[in-house]
Design a protein around this motif. Structure first.
Motif: not given
Length: 546
Positions: A26-29, A155-161, A165-174
């Protein structure tokens, strides 16, 4: 077909395909805007994976050993497919472009983009579930310094901060009830459908749990399920890796499916038939469509229904920050002088202003105070939560009298039956109801339709994508208020303590209302997930001043 029935085969620890399959880096820029060629993609792998024994392989600390993998553009030789994409976008835009703040989908709706106020969302520090009661969570959030965490736009829920450096496939929002989880989902989908955000994704499939519940007795393939909800995708082969797909499962706390993540059934083929729960668990862990992005929302108490090892990012919706509270009322109330008076009144009560972290409570307060503070209205201005919700109920009852069929239902009968439904389902932990639930409270189908027509901002009947009837109160807090009112009226009018379903003594001994309140306190304290917390506030409001 890839279907395994070996008990020794467990789901992958990190919820992703096995490490032997190539994964993207994942691009971490700092610039997190992706072009089509830069979109990270996970490749499918149907091999049986043993559960990792590495304790560091968690949803937060998980490290990727992925290699670069360039996805193929979604364009196809099939000239009809782009039209399918356009049709899906158009249909989703029409469905999500309007905001119905507690109002049934009729009348003059408000455009979401005109009133939307950005919510405060952060990445959770750990994947642990907060079992603290929701009222305490609201208070804690209101006192937490907003500079402690980095906010994330929906809108950035799947984008790394930056720096991740980790891929984000599954997001849990509580987030607690009414805090804005569904609103965030709606904004995410609308921005995509309007071509503003996440254009690397070709297909988004919003599948709320309240609608998936209606399919619990069906046995279909994932492809067939999608055809039921999204007929325009009938000719598409979503099982291939050429489309970037996102599934959004809103309202895990409303799920009535049996989500068994230790089941023997392992599915890898989107055309293979199975139960809805089997399809969901295999989709979430990455056996089905491992390249698909998954977004799940839930109240905190139900968030652990999905194992932490299957989740790659945990986020928390904290509702409105202090500036956002005022921004909401200035957008919601066109008369800025009146908006200022409303904001000043809410600030005068710490309990009311704390609750304004919750968007739904802001809407209820705006509805009540806009009417109460106008020149045409007289009376005591609500200063407690109990008073605010009681005035809201009275306002909705008065609106009912303006309807053509007001004589079909008496106010008292309606409130008592809705209160009974609210209480019984609250005890069971249900926020959505079906016709069988209503019949248990003496509400038949005809009455249900009348109630939902008379009380459009209290009780709602919905026709989902599957065209099944779903009933719900506009918000959990309204359900809790009606439940508390039912407990109070049952005790005062009928000498019944609903907690014990026993009649008060009539031999001269009297049981005070404080005894009933004490029993309510005991019930709330016995609740591990806090589902009776706000309910407790209402019957005790006159005593505690909340």
């Amino acid at each position: 077909m890839c279907r395994s029935f070996s008990r020794s085969d467990h789901w992958p620890k990190n919820g992703l395909p096995s490490s032997s399959a190539p994964h993207p880096e994942v691009d971490t820029s700092v610039d997190t805007t992706f072009t089509l060629e830069e979109v990270p993609r996970l490749t499918p792998d149907c091999s049986v994976q043993q559960k990792s024994s590495n304790p560091e392989s968690s949803c937060v600390s998980m490290k990727s050993n992925c290699s670069m993998h360039q996805p193929q553009p979604y364009l196809s030789h099939d000239s009809e497919l782009p039209e399918v994409f356009n049709t899906l976008r158009s249909n989703l835009r029409k469905k999500f472009e309007c905001l119905y703040e507690g109002i049934s989908k009729q009348g003059n709706p408000t455009l979401l983009n005109e009133i939307y106020t950005e919510l405060y969302i952060t990445e959770s520090e750990s994947g642990e579930i907060n079992n603290e009661h929701e009222v305490r969570q609201i208070e804690t959030q209101s006192r937490r310094a907003e500079t402690e965490d980095t906010p994330i736009k929906c809108s950035d829920i799947f984008r790394p901060l930056p720096g991740q450096d980790k891929p984000i496939r599954t997001v849990l929002t509580k987030g607690v009830a009414g805090i804005g989880k569904t609103l965030s989902v709606q904004k995410f989908i609308l921005d995509w459908a309007e071509g503003k955000e996440n254009q690397d994704v070709q297909l988004i499939f919003p599948l709320p749990f309240r609608e998936l519940n209606l399919m619990k007795d069906k046995t279909l393939s994932l492809s067939d399920h999608l055809c039921v909800f999204f007929p325009e995708t009938k000719e598409m082969d979503i099982s291939s890796d050429k489309y970037k797909v996102s599934f959004i499962f809103d309202g895990l706390d409303e799920c009535r499916l049996s989500l068994d993540f230790q089941s023997d059934v392992r599915l890898c083929d989107a055309t293979e038939s199975a139960s809805v729960d089997e399809l969901l668990t295999n989709l979430i862990v990455g056996n089905l469509l491992p390249s698909a992005l998954i977004w799940i929302t839930s109240r905190p108490a139900a968030a652990d229904l999905v194992p932490s090892e299957c989740v790659h990012r945990v986020t928390e919706v904290r509702g409105f920050s202090l500036p956002q509270k005022e921004e909401y009322f200035r957008k919601r109330i066109s008369d800025q002088s009146l908006a200022h008076r409303i904001i000043s009144h809410l600030k005068s009560s710490s309990s009311l202003f704390i609750m304004c972290h919750i968007p739904v409570f802001c809407w209820i307060s705006a509805t009540v105070l806009e009417k109460m503070l106008s020149e045409a209205e007289r009376g005591e201005i609500p200063k407690t939560l109990t008073q605010m919700y009681t005035h809201f109920l009275l306002i909705q009852t008065n609106i009912k009298h303006e309807k053509d069929y007001e004589n079909k239902v008496k106010d008292e009968d309606m409130i008592v039956k809705l209160g009974k439904l609210a209480y019984q389902q609250l005890v069971k932990g249900n926020l959505i109801f079906y016709e069988e639930d209503l019949s248990e409270c003496g509400i038949d189908e005809t009455e249900a339709s009348v109630y939902s027509g008379l009380c459009t901002q209290i009780f709602r009947e919905e026709l989902g994508l599957y065209q099944g009837k779903v009933f719900c109160f506009v918000n959990l807090s309204i359900q809790e208020h009606l439940a508390a009112l039912y407990v109070h009226l049952s005790f005062i009018n009928n000498n019944i303590n609903v907690f014990d379903q026993i009649t008060k003594p009539t031999n001269g001994d009297k049981v005070s209302l404080s005894v009933l309140h004490q029993r309510a306190v005991d019930e709330a304290l016995d609740s591990k997930n806090g589902h009776l917390d706000l309910f407790l506030i209402f019957p005790s409001g006159s005593i505690s001043g909340v």
